[in-house]
Design a protein around this motif. Structure first.
Motif, PDB file in Angstrom:
ATOM      1  N   ASP A 114       0.572  -1.205   0.101  1.00 56.22           N
ATOM      2  CA  ASP A 114       0.040   0.162   0.044  1.00 56.22           C
ATOM      3  C   ASP A 114       0.757   1.498  -0.133  1.00 56.22           C
ATOM      4  O   ASP A 114       0.405   2.312  -0.546  1.00 56.22           O
ATOM      5  N   GLN A 115       2.101   1.225   0.524  1.00 50.44           N
ATOM      6  CA  GLN A 115       2.919   2.388   0.688  1.00 50.44           C
ATOM      7  C   GLN A 115       4.246   2.454  -0.347  1.00 50.44           C
ATOM      8  O   GLN A 115       4.928   3.132  -0.319  1.00 50.44           O
ATOM      9  N   LYS A 116       4.041   1.444  -1.258  1.00 50.37           N
ATOM     10  CA  LYS A 116       4.953   1.405  -2.264  1.00 50.37           C
ATOM     11  C   LYS A 116       4.615   2.801  -3.364  1.00 50.37           C
ATOM     12  O   LYS A 116       3.860   3.109  -3.748  1.00 50.37           O
ATOM     13  N   ASN A 117       5.802   3.549  -3.622  1.00 52.54           N
ATOM     14  CA  ASN A 117       5.839   4.620  -4.377  1.00 52.54           C
ATOM     15  C   ASN A 117       6.633   4.323  -5.797  1.00 52.54           C
ATOM     16  O   ASN A 117       8.198   4.488  -5.302  1.00 52.54           O
ATOM     17  N   TYR A 118       6.174   4.316  -6.741  1.00 48.93           N
ATOM     18  CA  TYR A 118       7.072   4.073  -7.916  1.00 48.93           C
ATOM     19  C   TYR A 118       7.219   5.199  -8.759  1.00 48.93           C
ATOM     20  O   TYR A 118       7.927   5.398  -9.893  1.00 48.93           O
ATOM     21  N   THR A 119       6.773   6.499  -8.286  1.00 49.84           N
ATOM     22  CA  THR A 119       6.893   8.004  -9.215  1.00 49.84           C
ATOM     23  C   THR A 119       8.257   8.539  -9.021  1.00 49.84           C
ATOM     24  O   THR A 119       8.499   9.368  -9.428  1.00 49.84           O
ATOM     25  N   VAL A 120       9.167   7.874  -7.829  1.00 51.13           N
ATOM     26  CA  VAL A 120      10.211   8.581  -7.470  1.00 51.13           C
ATOM     27  C   VAL A 120      11.382   7.520  -7.275  1.00 51.13           C
ATOM     28  O   VAL A 120      11.012   6.577  -6.591  1.00 51.13           O
ATOM     29  N   SER A 121      12.557   7.612  -7.661  1.00 52.16           N
ATOM     30  CA  SER A 121      13.811   6.763  -7.323  1.00 52.16           C
ATOM     31  C   SER A 121      14.160   6.873  -6.058  1.00 52.16           C
ATOM     32  O   SER A 121      14.137   7.873  -5.165  1.00 52.16           O
ATOM     33  N   LEU A 122      14.752   5.854  -5.293  1.00 53.64           N
ATOM     34  CA  LEU A 122      15.427   5.819  -4.052  1.00 53.64           C
ATOM     35  C   LEU A 122      16.538   6.988  -4.135  1.00 53.64           C
ATOM     36  O   LEU A 122      16.599   7.478  -2.984  1.00 53.64           O
ATOM     37  N   GLU A 123      17.291   6.930  -5.160  1.00 51.19           N
ATOM     38  CA  GLU A 123      18.167   7.911  -5.197  1.00 51.19           C
ATOM     39  C   GLU A 123      17.666   9.225  -4.968  1.00 51.19           C
ATOM     40  O   GLU A 123      18.244  10.264  -4.082  1.00 51.19           O
ATOM     41  N   ASN A 124      16.527   9.739  -5.557  1.00 52.44           N
ATOM     42  CA  ASN A 124      15.919  11.091  -5.366  1.00 52.44           C
ATOM     43  C   ASN A 124      15.465  11.084  -4.142  1.00 52.44           C
ATOM     44  O   ASN A 124      15.447  12.238  -3.714  1.00 52.44           O
ATOM     45  N   MET A 125      15.035  10.102  -3.502  1.00 50.27           N
ATOM     46  CA  MET A 125      14.470  10.443  -2.156  1.00 50.27           C
ATOM     47  C   MET A 125      15.320  10.619  -1.160  1.00 50.27           C
ATOM     48  O   MET A 125      15.259  11.619  -0.384  1.00 50.27           O
ATOM     49  N   LEU A 126      16.421  10.093  -1.374  1.00 51.74           N
ATOM     50  CA  LEU A 126      17.673  10.339  -0.304  1.00 51.74           C
ATOM     51  C   LEU A 126      18.265  11.512  -0.612  1.00 51.74           C
ATOM     52  O   LEU A 126      18.542  12.357   0.293  1.00 51.74           O
ATOM     53  N   SER A 127      18.441  11.791  -1.844  1.00 53.28           N
ATOM     54  CA  SER A 127      18.850  13.185  -2.182  1.00 53.28           C
ATOM     55  C   SER A 127      18.059  14.227  -1.656  1.00 53.28           C
ATOM     56  O   SER A 127      18.525  15.577  -1.207  1.00 53.28           O
ATOM     57  N   ARG A 128      16.530  14.005  -1.789  1.00 48.33           N
ATOM     58  CA  ARG A 128      15.891  15.202  -1.010  1.00 48.33           C
ATOM     59  C   ARG A 128      16.160  15.420   0.604  1.00 48.33           C
ATOM     60  O   ARG A 128      16.073  16.428   0.913  1.00 48.33           O
ATOM     61  N   CYS A 129      16.311  14.159   0.999  1.00 46.65           N
ATOM     62  CA  CYS A 129      16.478  14.151   2.477  1.00 46.65           C
ATOM     63  C   CYS A 129      18.006  14.989   2.862  1.00 46.65           C
ATOM     64  O   CYS A 129      17.832  15.790   3.854  1.00 46.65           O
ATOM     65  N   LEU A 130      18.776  14.859   1.914  1.00 45.22           N
ATOM     66  CA  LEU A 130      20.015  15.519   2.033  1.00 45.22           C
ATOM     67  C   LEU A 130      19.906  16.918   1.720  1.00 45.22           C
ATOM     68  O   LEU A 130      20.547  17.730   2.520  1.00 45.22           O
ATOM     69  N   ASP A 131      19.050  17.176   0.897  1.00 44.17           N
ATOM     70  CA  ASP A 131      18.782  18.621   0.555  1.00 44.17           C
ATOM     71  C   ASP A 131      17.977  19.265   1.719  1.00 44.17           C
ATOM     72  O   ASP A 131      18.248  20.785   2.340  1.00 44.17           O
TER      73      ASP A 131
END
Length: 622
Positions: free
Chosen positions: A481-498
């Motif tokens: 139910d919480q899978k998100n295919y609209t953004v990559s793992l790398e992008n998610m981690l990069s957002r956290c670093l930003d």
């Protein structure tokens, strides 16, 4: 990647076929008597018989339905194309496409006229307003349907009947009815299937019609004018909650542009209500109302309502909920008036309503004496993930899915008030405050984080909206139910670093003072530690040479790792991570282990809140 669906299982189909015949999850005992003679159900014909497609159903399991649903998630490149089209004003086709999908699913737009709809939009507070309406009208003995987004833990939370998420069995049954109808008619639209949110909207209408709800409360997804929920032709009443800046790439970069989009749900001759707004967007709402032929009114303050001897209280915490409650009361009264309830005389819309708008302000609706169902409904309303407090021994989770400037301001006020009360109750023992934060979409994280600074956090923790690093390898355990295919793992981690950089800048922590897992200083502009690929832990921690700076900032690769570090084993109900525990630098651990109270504010994203609640409250996954 398209998920492979299992083959049909005849025995499973027989079970579902029987449930179709018997009509599972009916009105409930005493419903008709409670509703009273004033309410007569519209029984226009709507075909509920199984189609040919239903006879070819895959195995009737909830997880199979969610796997199929997830294939409808829009990938990043398609999302960007949609944004460009919206910026160019090519969004009118959205509603035409939606009408085509509805027809292919075996319904007509006219069928939705049976649902006696309350349609609500806004930037913040629209979900809470809908939740208040749902509870109030259910208190009147009505069978309620409520469609909202996003979900927190399970997709079926988006479609509620009588205040509860639709059951797994019913979700699965109705999902395959709609999915197979659309799948077998793909050639009509050049092989197209509706995207994720469009499909769920169609599914919600299908369910509400089959389950014969007395009314449907529909929360707009994004905007209003071109939102796929706006295929509704004749709602009973419309509402606009507080406006603010959000989804700028889709709705526009000013509150006036956003107000124009929100006012798009107004319908000719249909009454509408809004709460206090800044003068610019309020003027736009008034102009939209005049243009469309809608009588728009301004809700009074909650203090303008009264009751006979019963104390008025709200089940949702926070000063900002007062305007949401006032809006809900006006929407519910108008709905009851429309259906000739004896408590409220029928509403007569003035013929000269356009002349009543003075100085681009709508006329103020009057308060009224609240009925017992209204008082009980406001008091008993619950809305997960909004101003929610979860106490676990020395650990207190303050959970709020705020993700706009206005909602973060309200969140800060709520958190400061309640955390201070708790700290006073603790006494002289040390209290540690921790921020757990993430953002999604095009939101300005730096602006949101700046508003959180007055909370004086001892630690700030950033992580993506991933439950566990093992989620990437074992989705079944972590939840499809919480899978998100609209953004990559790398992008998610990069957002956290930003987000981490923004916080460090606000707290004057320099990046050359960040420490890696072994305690050595990161060199140059290196932003994260990579050990054997992204499947392993990644952590940033402020070094001990910066003790004069009180706030320490950390980045974790998933929610579970972040919560495990913050709580230091002091929440016995928090399940251990599926992945190996992170090798965390020892700085700050002693403070967390010795604190009399650990106060954790979880905010910035409803998806982050949903992941946390899945880990903290196992009952939500049942």
């Amino acid at each position: 990647m398209m998920a492979r669906l299992p083959r049909a299982v005849p025995a499973a189909w027989l079970k579902v076929h029987r449930s179709l015949q018997s009509g599972v999850e009916g009105k409930g005992a005493g419903h008709g008597a409670n509703a009273g003679a004033w309410w007569w159900r519209r029984r226009r014909s709507y075909n509920t018989a199984p189609t040919k497609a239903a006879l070819r159903l895959p195995r009737m399991e909830y997880q199979d339905a969610i796997m199929a649903l997830n294939t409808l998630q829009t990938n990043a490149s398609t999302l960007e194309q949609i944004r460009r089209e919206q910026q160019l004003g090519r969004t009118k086709g959205t509603l035409e496409a939606m009408k085509s999908f509805v027809h292919r699913a075996g319904m007509k737009i006219e069928d939705f006229d049976q649902l006696a709809i309350i349609h609500v939009t806004g930037t913040k507070g629209k979900g809470s307003t809908c939740a208040f309406c749902e509870k109030i009208l259910h208190e009147y003995g009505l069978k309620t349907g409520f469609y909202s987004s996003p979900h927190l833990v399970q997709v079926r939370e988006r479609i509620r009947i009588n205040g509860k998420p639709i059951s797994r069995e019913l979700f699965t049954k109705y999902f395959w009815q709609v999915y197979n109808r659309l799948d077998e008619t793909k050639d009509i639209d050049a092989g197209a299937m509706p995207a994720y949110f469009r499909f769920l909207t169609i599914l919600a209408f299908h369910i509400f019609l089959h389950e014969k709800v007395d009314l449907a409360i529909i929360e707009v997804g994004i905007g209003g004018a071109y939102d796929c929920t706006n295929i509704i032709r004749r709602p009973v009443v419309c509402g606009v909650s507080s406006l603010g800046i959000d989804h700028v790439s889709i709705l526009g970069d000013t509150m006036e542009k956003i107000a124009w989009q929100k006012g798009g749900i107004f319908k000719p001759g249909v009454p509408a209500f809004t709460v206090s707004q800044p003068s610019g967007p309020m003027s736009v709402l008034v102009e939209r109302a005049k243009e469309i032929g809608c009588f728009l009114q301004l809700c009074p303050d909650l203090e303008d309502f009264w009751s006979e001897g019963e104390r008025l209280s709200l089940g949702l915490a926070g000063e900002h909920q007062k305007s949401n409650a006032s809006l809900a009361l006006q929407l519910c009264r108008t709905w009851l008036q429309h259906h000739n309830h004896p408590d409220f005389p029928p509403f007569q819309q003035p013929l000269d309503f356009a002349e009543r708008y003075e100085m681009q302000q709508p006329p103020i609706s009057s308060g009224f004496c609240l009925t017992t169902p209204m008082i009980n409904g406001l008091r008993d309303t619950k809305w997960l993930g909004r101003s929610q407090i979860l106490k676990r021994g020395p650990v207190t989770y303050y959970i709020d899915g705020a993700h706009t400037i206005g909602s973060i301001k309200a969140c800060v006020k709520w958190f400061q008030e309640h955390s201070l009360k708790e700290a006073k109750a603790v006494g002289s023992g040390p209290v540690v405050r921790v921020l757990l934060f993430n953002t999604t979409g095009d939101r300005d994280a730096a602006a949101l984080l700046k508003l959180l600074m007055p909370c004086q956090f001892d630690f700030a923790v950033f992580c993506p909206n991933l439950l566990d690093m093992a989620q990437n390898l074992n989705a079944a355990k972590c939840g499809l139910d919480q899978k998100n295919y609209t953004v990559s793992l790398e992008n998610m981690l990069s957002r956290c670093l930003d987000n981490h950089r923004a916080w460090c800048k606000l707290t004057e922590v320099k990046h050359d003072n960040l420490w890696n897992l072994t305690g050595s200083t990161l060199e140059g502009s290196t932003t994260f530690v990579k050990r054997g690929g992204l499947d392993e832990e990644m952590l940033l921690l402020r070094g001990p040479e910066c003790e004069h700076i009180t706030t320490r900032a950390l980045v974790f690769p998933c929610i579970n790792n972040g919560l495990q570090w913050i709580t230091q084993g002091r929440d016995s109900d928090l399940q251990p991570s599926l992945a190996k525990p992170p090798n965390v630098h020892p700085a700050g651990v002693a403070a967390l282990k010795e604190a009399s109270s650990i106060q954790i504010l979880i905010t910035g994203s409803l998806h982050l809140v949903g992941g946390c609640l899945k880990l903290l409250d196992q009952s939500l996954s049942q």
